[in-house]
Motif scaffolding. Structure first.
Motif, PDB file in Angstrom:
ATOM      1  N   UNK A 177       4.093   5.111   6.096  1.00 17.51           N
ATOM      2  CA  UNK A 177       4.350   6.058   5.013  1.00 17.51           C
ATOM      3  C   UNK A 177       5.117   5.305   3.927  1.00 17.51           C
ATOM      4  N   UNK A 178       4.578   5.291   2.730  1.00 16.17           N
ATOM      5  CA  UNK A 178       5.268   4.630   1.610  1.00 16.17           C
ATOM      6  C   UNK A 178       6.545   5.401   1.281  1.00 16.17           C
ATOM      7  N   UNK A 179       7.603   4.660   1.046  1.00 20.36           N
ATOM      8  CA  UNK A 179       8.897   5.311   0.804  1.00 20.36           C
ATOM      9  C   UNK A 179       8.949   6.085  -0.510  1.00 20.36           C
ATOM     10  N   UNK A 180       7.947   5.867  -1.361  1.00 24.10           N
ATOM     11  CA  UNK A 180       7.877   6.651  -2.581  1.00 24.10           C
ATOM     12  C   UNK A 180       8.870   6.259  -3.653  1.00 24.10           C
ATOM     13  N   UNK A 181       9.424   5.070  -3.548  1.00 19.69           N
ATOM     14  CA  UNK A 181      10.395   4.606  -4.544  1.00 19.69           C
ATOM     15  C   UNK A 181       9.871   3.312  -5.178  1.00 19.69           C
ATOM     16  N   UNK A 182       8.964   3.437  -6.144  1.00 23.66           N
ATOM     17  CA  UNK A 182       8.399   2.227  -6.753  1.00 23.66           C
ATOM     18  C   UNK A 182       9.449   1.382  -7.477  1.00 23.66           C
ATOM     19  N   UNK A 183      10.507   2.025  -7.957  1.00 23.06           N
ATOM     20  CA  UNK A 183      11.580   1.259  -8.606  1.00 23.06           C
ATOM     21  C   UNK A 183      12.257   0.324  -7.613  1.00 23.06           C
ATOM     22  N   UNK A 184      12.355   0.766  -6.354  1.00 20.44           N
ATOM     23  CA  UNK A 184      12.956  -0.084  -5.312  1.00 20.44           C
ATOM     24  C   UNK A 184      12.081  -1.313  -5.073  1.00 20.44           C
ATOM     25  N   UNK A 233       0.523  -0.260  -3.254  1.00 21.42           N
ATOM     26  CA  UNK A 233      -0.477  -1.276  -2.915  1.00 21.42           C
ATOM     27  C   UNK A 233       0.191  -2.610  -2.604  1.00 21.42           C
ATOM     28  N   UNK A 234       1.177  -2.976  -3.398  1.00 17.39           N
ATOM     29  CA  UNK A 234       1.879  -4.248  -3.144  1.00 17.39           C
ATOM     30  C   UNK A 234       2.683  -4.174  -1.857  1.00 17.39           C
ATOM     31  N   UNK A 235       3.299  -3.027  -1.572  1.00 18.86           N
ATOM     32  CA  UNK A 235       4.105  -2.867  -0.355  1.00 18.86           C
ATOM     33  C   UNK A 235       3.256  -3.115   0.889  1.00 18.86           C
TER      34      UNK A 235
END
Length: 314
Positions: free
Chosen positions: A91-98, A51-53
């Motif tokens: 497409x979200x990169x799927x790396x929330x830690x990043x 959501x933030x991205x």
């Protein structure tokens, strides 16, 4: 996939960029898997990151606001695109830690942050930041002897750095500080305004300290709570007596008789005519009159003889 990005960040659609950052900061720290055992959730942490991205990027946010998630992930239809083709699909990169590291900076953001709900943990270890106070700012406060005698109120404008709502950026703002000068304050008196200094992330603002600096006066010299007043007199006055008229700081004209013989180290002390005491303004120091005796540069033989005759009877 996230249902509604605004609902995920718990904000409304009129939220500003600062609101978005603030919401992500709070929820990312809350749901991070390493934050604490009760609220940590990898799934929610990933949803908040996605959501933030989207909402922190103006182009992605604009697409989402107009076409929804379908338009964002599927591309903009040809009738809305300038080239007649669908735009690139999100497409979200799927790396929330990043996303988390890019927002907070560093591999271990928990070293610098904590929440009010619970101390944050990282790698099973608890980290609780002790905020340090920024440097104090000292400024001179120039006051006249009249200001320090009567007391007064001074308004001082300061400029200091203030953090924005996002907790990351700052601006310079002016502020007016009021100082109530008490009668009898001395040189070096310190007036402290706690935590009115520059603000910074993860730190306590320093104090602003004003230090009293007394300016010189035409008639009086201050010595602690006493006032020194210097008078020039002739040798005749020193030997025969006279009176001194003094205009006081509170506007009175007082006449002080001097009947003693004034020698070079002689002082006339007038009790209670000095500076008010800061602890008790009703009490005052003394007025101390010092004398500069003007001796004649030359004497004729006849006058010398007369002086010898006069002094012979002393």
């Amino acid at each position: 996939m996230v249902g509604d990005y605004y609902e995920t960040l718990e904000i409304n659609r009129n939220a500003t960029d600062a609101d978005i950052k603030k919401a992500y900061r709070r929820l990312a720290l809350k749901f991070h898997p390493s934050s604490n055992r009760e609220t940590g959730s990898p799934e929610k942490f990933s949803q908040v990151g996605e959501a933030y991205d989207v909402l922190s990027d103006l182009r992605k946010k604009a697409t989402y606001d107009k076409f929804g998630q379908e338009g964002l992930t599927g591309g903009i239809p040809p009738e809305f695109g300038s080239s007649g083709a669908w735009s690139s699909k999100y497409v979200y990169h799927g790396k929330p830690d990043k996303t988390f590291r890019e927002f907070f900076g560093g591999d271990n953001p928990f070293a610098d942050f904590f929440t009010n709900d619970a101390p944050l943990q990282f790698g099973g270890l608890q980290h609780e930041v002790v905020k340090t106070q920024g440097p104090h700012i000292e400024r001179d406060l120039h006051l006249s002897l009249d200001d320090l005698f009567h007391g007064c109120r001074k308004h001082i404008k300061i400029s200091r750095r203030v953090m924005n709502e996002d907790g990351c950026t700052s601006i310079i703002k002016d502020k007016i500080l009021a100082i109530n000068v008490k009668p009898g304050w001395k040189e070096g008196t310190r007036i402290i305004f706690p935590e009115e200094g520059d603000q910074g992330p993860n730190s306590i603002p320093g104090d602003i300290v004003f230090i009293v600096r007394q300016t010189s006066h035409l008639l009086f010299v201050r010595q602690h709570n006493d006032l020194i007043y210097k008078v020039q007199i002739t040798l005749q006055m020193a030997l025969t007596g006279f009176s001194v008229d003094v205009q006081t700081l509170d506007g009175r004209l007082i006449s002080i008789p001097v009947n003693d013989i004034v020698h070079p180290s002689y002082n006339k002390v007038v009790t209670g005519e000095g500076m008010p005491l800061s602890q008790d303004p009703d009490q005052r120091g003394n007025l101390i009159i010092t004398f500069d005796i003007q001796f004649p540069e030359k004497l004729s033989a006849e006058r010398k003889c007369l002086i010898k005759q006069a002094l012979a009877y002393i």
